[in-house]
Design a protein around this motif. Structure first.
Motif, PDB file in Angstrom:
ATOM      1  N   PRO A 169       0.843  -1.199   0.000  1.00 13.02           N
ATOM      2  CA  PRO A 169       0.000   0.000   0.000  1.00 13.02           C
ATOM      3  C   PRO A 169       0.879   1.251   0.000  1.00 13.02           C
ATOM      4  CG  PRO A 169      -0.010  -1.042   2.156  1.00 13.02           C
ATOM      5  CD  PRO A 169       0.707  -1.979   1.232  1.00 13.02           C
ATOM      6  N   PRO A 170       0.317   2.389  -0.379  1.00 18.51           N
ATOM      7  CA  PRO A 170       1.117   3.603  -0.470  1.00 18.51           C
ATOM      8  C   PRO A 170       1.700   4.009   0.879  1.00 18.51           C
ATOM      9  CG  PRO A 170      -1.221   4.123  -0.595  1.00 18.51           C
ATOM     10  CD  PRO A 170      -1.098   2.639  -0.711  1.00 18.51           C
ATOM     11  N   PRO A 171       2.921   4.546   0.865  1.00 11.06           N
ATOM     12  CA  PRO A 171       3.502   5.018   2.122  1.00 11.06           C
ATOM     13  C   PRO A 171       2.758   6.236   2.635  1.00 11.06           C
ATOM     14  CG  PRO A 171       4.897   5.627   0.255  1.00 11.06           C
ATOM     15  CD  PRO A 171       3.825   4.747  -0.285  1.00 11.06           C
ATOM     16  N   GLY A 172       2.915   6.493   3.909  1.00  6.50           N
ATOM     17  CA  GLY A 172       2.278   7.657   4.491  1.00  6.50           C
ATOM     18  C   GLY A 172       2.148   7.505   5.995  1.00  6.50           C
ATOM     19  N   THR A 173       1.908   8.607   6.658  1.00  8.75           N
ATOM     20  CA  THR A 173       1.700   8.602   8.098  1.00  8.75           C
ATOM     21  C   THR A 173       0.206   8.587   8.397  1.00  8.75           C
ATOM     22  OG1 THR A 173       1.648  11.013   8.245  1.00  8.75           O
ATOM     23  CG2 THR A 173       3.809   9.951   8.401  1.00  8.75           C
ATOM     24  N   THR A 174      -0.146   8.465   9.662  1.00  8.30           N
ATOM     25  CA  THR A 174      -1.557   8.472  10.045  1.00  8.30           C
ATOM     26  C   THR A 174      -2.239   9.760   9.608  1.00  8.30           C
ATOM     27  OG1 THR A 174      -1.079   7.080  11.965  1.00  8.30           O
ATOM     28  CG2 THR A 174      -3.139   8.332  11.999  1.00  8.30           C
ATOM     29  N   ALA A 175      -1.535  10.871   9.751  1.00 12.10           N
ATOM     30  CA  ALA A 175      -2.136  12.172   9.463  1.00 12.10           C
ATOM     31  C   ALA A 175      -2.402  12.396   7.984  1.00 12.10           C
ATOM     32  CB  ALA A 175      -1.237  13.288   9.997  1.00 12.10           C
ATOM     33  N   ASP A 176      -1.562  11.836   7.110  1.00 10.96           N
ATOM     34  CA  ASP A 176      -1.746  12.118   5.678  1.00 10.96           C
ATOM     35  C   ASP A 176      -2.301  10.938   4.883  1.00 10.96           C
ATOM     36  OD1 ASP A 176       0.424  10.405   5.333  1.00 10.96           O
ATOM     37  OD2 ASP A 176       1.863  12.033   5.079  1.00 10.96           O
TER      38      ASP A 176
ATOM     39  N   LEU B 187       4.970   3.734   6.915  1.00  8.96           N
ATOM     40  CA  LEU B 187       4.141   2.724   6.237  1.00  8.96           C
ATOM     41  C   LEU B 187       2.932   2.376   7.121  1.00  8.96           C
ATOM     42  CD1 LEU B 187       6.806   0.280   4.735  1.00  8.96           C
ATOM     43  CD2 LEU B 187       5.637   2.185   3.623  1.00  8.96           C
ATOM     44  N   THR B 188       2.159   3.380   7.454  1.00  7.18           N
ATOM     45  CA  THR B 188       1.074   3.209   8.404  1.00  7.18           C
ATOM     46  C   THR B 188       0.054   2.172   7.957  1.00  7.18           C
ATOM     47  OG1 THR B 188       1.315   5.470   9.216  1.00  7.18           O
ATOM     48  CG2 THR B 188      -0.802   4.399   9.596  1.00  7.18           C
TER      49      THR B 188
ATOM     50  N   PHE C 255       1.662 -16.694   2.301  1.00  7.36           N
ATOM     51  CA  PHE C 255       1.397 -15.260   2.260  1.00  7.36           C
ATOM     52  C   PHE C 255       2.725 -14.515   2.294  1.00  7.36           C
ATOM     53  CE2 PHE C 255      -2.332 -17.146   4.165  1.00  7.36           C
ATOM     54  CZ  PHE C 255      -3.396 -16.433   3.628  1.00  7.36           C
ATOM     55  N   VAL C 256       2.919 -13.588   1.364  1.00  8.45           N
ATOM     56  CA  VAL C 256       4.065 -12.677   1.445  1.00  8.45           C
ATOM     57  C   VAL C 256       3.603 -11.488   2.263  1.00  8.45           C
ATOM     58  CG1 VAL C 256       5.716 -11.259   0.190  1.00  8.45           C
ATOM     59  CG2 VAL C 256       4.930 -13.423  -0.803  1.00  8.45           C
ATOM     60  N   LEU C 257       4.132 -11.354   3.455  1.00  9.87           N
ATOM     61  CA  LEU C 257       3.723 -10.286   4.352  1.00  9.87           C
ATOM     62  C   LEU C 257       4.862  -9.269   4.500  1.00  9.87           C
ATOM     63  CD1 LEU C 257       1.723 -12.488   6.880  1.00  9.87           C
ATOM     64  CD2 LEU C 257       0.863 -11.091   5.001  1.00  9.87           C
ATOM     65  N   SER C 258       5.281  -8.974   5.688  1.00 12.05           N
ATOM     66  CA  SER C 258       6.296  -7.938   5.885  1.00 12.05           C
ATOM     67  C   SER C 258       6.816  -8.030   7.309  1.00 12.05           C
ATOM     68  CB  SER C 258       5.687  -6.554   5.643  1.00 12.05           C
ATOM     69  OG  SER C 258       6.500  -5.527   6.164  1.00 12.05           O
TER      70      SER C 258
ATOM     71  N   THR D 189      -5.599   8.886   3.749  1.00  7.30           N
ATOM     72  CA  THR D 189      -7.030   9.144   3.642  1.00  7.30           C
ATOM     73  C   THR D 189      -7.860   7.875   3.878  1.00  7.30           C
ATOM     74  OG1 THR D 189      -7.154   8.660   1.268  1.00  7.30           O
ATOM     75  CG2 THR D 189      -6.534  10.917   1.915  1.00  7.30           C
ATOM     76  N   ASP D 190      -9.147   8.079   4.145  1.00 11.18           N
ATOM     77  CA  ASP D 190     -10.067   6.952   4.285  1.00 11.18           C
ATOM     78  C   ASP D 190     -10.085   6.113   3.010  1.00 11.18           C
ATOM     79  OD1 ASP D 190     -10.664   7.883   6.783  1.00 11.18           O
ATOM     80  OD2 ASP D 190     -12.763   8.377   6.344  1.00 11.18           O
ATOM     81  N   GLU D 191     -10.056   6.778   1.875  1.00  9.20           N
ATOM     82  CA  GLU D 191     -10.110   6.048   0.604  1.00  9.20           C
ATOM     83  C   GLU D 191      -8.874   5.167   0.425  1.00  9.20           C
ATOM     84  OE1 GLU D 191     -11.593   4.441  -2.687  1.00  9.20           O
ATOM     85  OE2 GLU D 191     -12.646   5.753  -1.270  1.00  9.20           O
ATOM     86  N   GLN D 192      -7.715   5.651   0.832  1.00  6.51           N
ATOM     87  CA  GLN D 192      -6.505   4.833   0.763  1.00  6.51           C
ATOM     88  C   GLN D 192      -6.615   3.608   1.671  1.00  6.51           C
ATOM     89  OE1 GLN D 192      -3.727   8.066   1.629  1.00  6.51           O
ATOM     90  NE2 GLN D 192      -2.717   7.682  -0.334  1.00  6.51           N
ATOM     91  N   TRP D 193      -7.180   3.792   2.840  1.00 13.00           N
ATOM     92  CA  TRP D 193      -7.392   2.662   3.748  1.00 13.00           C
ATOM     93  C   TRP D 193      -8.360   1.648   3.129  1.00 13.00           C
ATOM     94  CZ3 TRP D 193      -4.853   0.901   7.767  1.00 13.00           C
ATOM     95  CH2 TRP D 193      -4.083   1.768   8.552  1.00 13.00           C
ATOM     96  N   ARG D 194      -9.468   2.138   2.560  1.00  8.71           N
ATOM     97  CA  ARG D 194     -10.455   1.240   1.968  1.00  8.71           C
ATOM     98  C   ARG D 194      -9.877   0.456   0.799  1.00  8.71           C
ATOM     99  NH1 ARG D 194     -14.556   5.087   3.628  1.00  8.71           N
ATOM    100  NH2 ARG D 194     -13.948   6.476   1.943  1.00  8.71           N
ATOM    101  N   THR D 195      -9.146   1.153  -0.066  1.00  5.57           N
ATOM    102  CA  THR D 195      -8.553   0.496  -1.226  1.00  5.57           C
ATOM    103  C   THR D 195      -7.547  -0.560  -0.792  1.00  5.57           C
ATOM    104  OG1 THR D 195      -8.844   2.466  -2.597  1.00  5.57           O
ATOM    105  CG2 THR D 195      -7.199   0.857  -3.323  1.00  5.57           C
ATOM    106  N   ALA D 196      -6.707  -0.224   0.181  1.00  6.86           N
ATOM    107  CA  ALA D 196      -5.702  -1.168   0.667  1.00  6.86           C
ATOM    108  C   ALA D 196      -6.357  -2.369   1.338  1.00  6.86           C
ATOM    109  CB  ALA D 196      -4.751  -0.472   1.635  1.00  6.86           C
ATOM    110  N   PHE D 197      -7.426  -2.136   2.079  1.00  9.58           N
ATOM    111  CA  PHE D 197      -8.120  -3.256   2.721  1.00  9.58           C
ATOM    112  C   PHE D 197      -8.667  -4.227   1.678  1.00  9.58           C
ATOM    113  CE2 PHE D 197     -11.970  -5.303   4.319  1.00  9.58           C
ATOM    114  CZ  PHE D 197     -11.476  -5.939   5.440  1.00  9.58           C
ATOM    115  N   GLU D 198      -9.249  -3.692   0.611  1.00  4.77           N
ATOM    116  CA  GLU D 198      -9.820  -4.540  -0.440  1.00  4.77           C
ATOM    117  C   GLU D 198      -8.747  -5.369  -1.138  1.00  4.77           C
ATOM    118  OE1 GLU D 198     -12.867  -5.167  -1.559  1.00  4.77           O
ATOM    119  OE2 GLU D 198     -13.918  -3.887  -0.128  1.00  4.77           O
ATOM    120  N   THR D 199      -7.581  -4.779  -1.391  1.00  3.52           N
ATOM    121  CA  THR D 199      -6.543  -5.483  -2.143  1.00  3.52           C
ATOM    122  C   THR D 199      -5.612  -6.289  -1.239  1.00  3.52           C
ATOM    123  OG1 THR D 199      -5.166  -3.480  -2.099  1.00  3.52           O
ATOM    124  CG2 THR D 199      -6.562  -3.807  -4.022  1.00  3.52           C
TER     125      THR D 199
END
Length: 251
Positions: free
Chosen positions: A92-99, A148-149, A135-138, A101-111
């Motif tokens: 999923p895209p890098p970023g902190t909690t503050a930056d 990488l929030t 599973f390839v995780l991290s 978005t909800d849409e990024q969370w939703r998209t990442a959850f789906e994929t």
């Protein structure tokens, strides 16, 4: 060492490059067949062509609810069997909690999350004794990675799902494993280093914190994953295996 991979068939998602392709290369080298997925037909076909006649490329999106059944059917039609799956998606895209978005969370959850759960569930229904789901995780399964929030939020959940699945499928003789790459020299890692604003400095600092003092090569990850998917690892299940050059100090 004979891994027992000859003529077995594995499905690998997100495998047109990086860790997935490296694993596919090792599987094919030991005589296995692979079905690779990528987001576009062109990328999937090109990756499969680089591996020869034992590889089939199929365009698929992990977020597509219809993809799992279609991929299982493709494996059976081309190779006549399915012995396991290695589920991986682009980070999923890098970023902190503050930056973030909800849409990024939703998209990442789906994929990243639901897509992986859905595929594992579908494949589990098709596998017999000796089958395997990987599973390839991290490394974020154990420790959060700065910047990488989303990954920090979703990967541990998938690890928990994998552990539950191992308990449920064990009586059927089906194994479930997770592979946790650390800093491997892929395009994804280059993206993360670049996000720091000082790619070279970031890599130097990161290498200094790794006992082997370097990033891993994708082939090193691929060989480990191929072993875990193989019959040679027949008594290994319910575990998260780090491939990180010793970066995690905990037991």
């Amino acid at each position: 060492m004979d891994l027992g991979l000859t003529d077995r068939t594995y499905l690998l998602t997100g495998a047109t490059r990086g860790l997935g392709l490296a694993t596919a290369r090792e599987l094919v080298a030991d005589g296995a067949n692979v079905v690779l997925t990528g987001r576009t037909e062109e990328a999937a076909t090109e990756a499969a062509a680089s591996l020869g006649e034992r590889a089939l490329g199929v365009a698929a999106d992990n977020a597509d609810p219809d993809a799992p059944a279609r991929l299982v059917a493709a494996a059976r039609e081309r190779f006549g069997r399915l012995d396991g799956v290695l589920i991986s998606v682009g980070g999923p895209p890098p970023g902190t909690t503050a930056d973030t978005t909800d849409e990024q969370w939703r998209t990442a959850f789906e994929t990243v999350f639901l897509g992986a759960v859905r595929l594992a569930r579908t494949v589990a229904a098709e596998l017999g004794e000796g089958g395997v789901i990987g599973f390839v995780l991290s490394s974020s399964v154990h420790e959060p990675i700065a910047g990488l929030t989303i990954s920090n939020g979703l990967r541990p959940g998938l690890a928990g799902f994998a552990k539950s699945l191992a308990d449920e499928l064990g009586p059927r003789g089906i194994r479930v494993v997770g592979v946790l790459p650390g800093r491997i020299a892929t395009d994804r890692m280059a993206q993360i280093d670049a996000a720091s604003g000082d790619p070279e400095g970031s890599r130097t600092r990161n290498c200094a914190a790794i006992p082997l003092r370097r990033y891993g090569d994708p082939a090193e990850f691929g060989r480990t994953a191929a072993f875990l998917l193989s019959p040679a690892a027949s008594y290994v299940t319910g575990v998260m295996v780090p491939v990180n050059g010793g970066a995690r100090r905990g037991f």
